[in-house]
Structure formats: structure tokens, C-alpha cells
Design a protein around this motif. Structure first.
Motif, PDB file in Angstrom:
ATOM      1  N   GLY A  77       0.834  -1.198   0.000  1.00  6.80           N
ATOM      2  CA  GLY A  77       0.000   0.000   0.000  1.00  6.80           C
ATOM      3  C   GLY A  77       0.866   1.244   0.000  1.00  6.80           C
ATOM      4  N   ASN A 128       1.132   3.917   5.257  1.00  6.50           N
ATOM      5  CA  ASN A 128       0.999   3.111   6.459  1.00  6.50           C
ATOM      6  C   ASN A 128       0.438   4.005   7.567  1.00  6.50           C
ATOM      7  OD1 ASN A 128       1.282   0.807   8.056  1.00  6.50           O
ATOM      8  ND2 ASN A 128       3.251   1.502   8.839  1.00  6.50           N
ATOM      9  N   HIS A 144      -5.914  -0.830   7.790  1.00  2.00           N
ATOM     10  CA  HIS A 144      -6.025  -0.809   6.333  1.00  2.00           C
ATOM     11  C   HIS A 144      -4.675  -0.710   5.623  1.00  2.00           C
ATOM     12  CE1 HIS A 144     -10.160   0.288   7.286  1.00  2.00           C
ATOM     13  NE2 HIS A 144     -10.461  -0.023   6.050  1.00  2.00           N
ATOM     14  N   ALA A 145      -4.633  -1.322   4.467  1.00  2.00           N
ATOM     15  CA  ALA A 145      -3.616  -1.007   3.471  1.00  2.00           C
ATOM     16  C   ALA A 145      -4.313  -0.030   2.527  1.00  2.00           C
ATOM     17  CB  ALA A 145      -3.164  -2.252   2.719  1.00  2.00           C
ATOM     18  N   ASN A 191      -6.792  -4.851  -1.961  1.00  2.00           N
ATOM     19  CA  ASN A 191      -6.993  -6.098  -1.221  1.00  2.00           C
ATOM     20  C   ASN A 191      -5.751  -6.983  -1.265  1.00  2.00           C
ATOM     21  OD1 ASN A 191      -9.570  -5.394  -0.414  1.00  2.00           O
ATOM     22  ND2 ASN A 191     -10.574  -6.472  -2.093  1.00  2.00           N
ATOM     23  N   GLU A 211      -2.670  -5.889  -1.566  1.00  2.00           N
ATOM     24  CA  GLU A 211      -1.656  -5.231  -0.744  1.00  2.00           C
ATOM     25  C   GLU A 211      -1.971  -5.355   0.746  1.00  2.00           C
ATOM     26  OE1 GLU A 211      -1.076  -1.359  -2.495  1.00  2.00           O
ATOM     27  OE2 GLU A 211      -0.203  -2.266  -4.295  1.00  2.00           O
ATOM     28  N   ALA A 212      -3.251  -5.449   1.097  1.00  2.00           N
ATOM     29  CA  ALA A 212      -3.617  -5.677   2.501  1.00  2.00           C
ATOM     30  C   ALA A 212      -3.053  -7.017   2.976  1.00  2.00           C
ATOM     31  CB  ALA A 212      -5.132  -5.631   2.675  1.00  2.00           C
ATOM     32  N   GLN A 249      -2.631  -6.577   6.963  1.00  2.00           N
ATOM     33  CA  GLN A 249      -3.783  -5.794   7.430  1.00  2.00           C
ATOM     34  C   GLN A 249      -5.072  -6.518   7.057  1.00  2.00           C
ATOM     35  OE1 GLN A 249      -3.654  -3.386   9.394  1.00  2.00           O
ATOM     36  NE2 GLN A 249      -1.666  -2.455   9.140  1.00  2.00           N
ATOM     37  N   TYR A 256      -7.918  -5.211   6.113  1.00  2.00           N
ATOM     38  CA  TYR A 256      -8.736  -4.518   5.123  1.00  2.00           C
ATOM     39  C   TYR A 256      -7.869  -3.748   4.134  1.00  2.00           C
ATOM     40  CZ  TYR A 256     -11.880  -5.361   9.009  1.00  2.00           C
ATOM     41  OH  TYR A 256     -12.562  -5.954  10.029  1.00  2.00           O
ATOM     42  N   GLY A 257      -8.336  -3.721   2.898  1.00  2.00           N
ATOM     43  CA  GLY A 257      -7.720  -2.883   1.877  1.00  2.00           C
ATOM     44  C   GLY A 257      -8.717  -1.840   1.430  1.00  2.00           C
ATOM     45  N   ARG A 307     -14.102   0.612  -0.797  1.00  3.90           N
ATOM     46  CA  ARG A 307     -13.870  -0.803  -0.511  1.00  3.90           C
ATOM     47  C   ARG A 307     -14.919  -1.599  -1.276  1.00  3.90           C
ATOM     48  NH1 ARG A 307     -12.607   1.455   4.488  1.00  3.90           N
ATOM     49  NH2 ARG A 307     -14.713   2.008   5.056  1.00  3.90           N
ATOM     50  N   THR A 344     -15.536  -6.448   1.892  1.00  2.00           N
ATOM     51  CA  THR A 344     -14.636  -5.831   2.869  1.00  2.00           C
ATOM     52  C   THR A 344     -15.401  -4.892   3.791  1.00  2.00           C
ATOM     53  OG1 THR A 344     -12.793  -6.009   1.320  1.00  2.00           O
ATOM     54  CG2 THR A 344     -12.556  -4.415   3.114  1.00  2.00           C
TER      55      THR A 344
END
Length: 135
Positions: A40, A43, A48-49, A68, A70-71, A76, A78-79, A97, A101
């Protein structure tokens, strides 16, 4: 910066990170790009990402797939895609989202509030009022 699109994206990431530092998490920071294991763009957005996008043509499906993925890489739950709204400031952007999610996130918040309400009802009332007024 030679690439104007990259410059716009970097400016959006920086502006959003500043906003998140002021209104959510003072420790938020931009991430270093990691290629196929990217985590993501920023940070510090709780749980979340965050994948930030500042593009003329908005392609939500690809943004959400990327967020998603990258999450998972970031560990994490959630993305989300954070999409710049043209001609508007950071607070007018969009956090997006997929429904799956969002339902998972809302179920988590509901369950956490039910726990707080059952353990500390007075604290819950104060918490609830504070967040209703913030809207």
C-alpha cells in the motif's frame, strides 16, 4: 519530476498523509514501493492497506483488487482505495472498498461496540455521543 502523472500521484499521497496525520494517526507515513509485494501507499490508516489514486479515468475494480492484494502483503485485515476527487481537497476524496470488505469492517465495529456497551455502558454512551457529534 519528469513524469507529470507520477508527480500528481506523489502530491496526492503527500497531501492525504498530512491529512491523516492531523485527523487520524500522527505516525502515518508513505511507504516505499515494494514491487509485487507492495504493502500500500501509506501506512498508519488503522487496520487498512491504503492504495492512493489520483487519475483522470477512475477504475474502481482494479483499485480494489490492488488494495486487497496489498492488505494481504501488509498483514492488514482490510484494503481500501483512496481516490482523489478532481478539483477538490483531500477531505472530499473517496475511500472505496468492495462490499465484502465493508461488511467485514462493519461487523467488526458492531461487535466491538457491543462488547464496549456490555462492559462499560457509561464509557460507551460518551464514546457514541462523541462520534455522533463528529459527523
Amino acid at each position: 519530476m519528469a513524469n507529470p502523472s507520477k508527480a500528481k500521484g506523489t502530491a496526492w499521497e503527500s497531501a492525504w498523509t498530512t491529512y491523516i496525520r492531523e485527523h487520524h494517526n500522527p505516525d502515518a507515513h508513505r511507504n516505499v514501493q515494494m514491487g509485487v509485494k507492495d504493502i500500500g501507499d501509506v501506512n498508519g490508516y488503522y487496520l487498512h492497506a491504503a492504495e492512493l489514486k489520483a487519475e483522470k479515468a477512475i477504475t474502481l475494480a482494479s483499485y480494489i483488487e490492488q488494495a486487497n492484494r496489498e492488505a494481504v502483503h501488509a498483514g492488514q485485515p482490510y484494503g481500501c482505495a483512496v481516490v482523489k476527487r478532481r478539483m477538490k481537497g483531500v477531505a472530499d476524496g473517496y475511500v472505496v472498498r468492495d462490499v465484502r470488505t465493508d461488511v467485514r469492517l462493519l461487523n467488526r465495529m458492531r461487535d466491538a461496540e457491543e462488547i464496549l456497551q456490555s462492559i462499560a455502558p457509561t464509557v460507551y454512551e460518551t464514546f457514541d455521543q462523541q462520534h455522533r457529534e463528529a459527523a
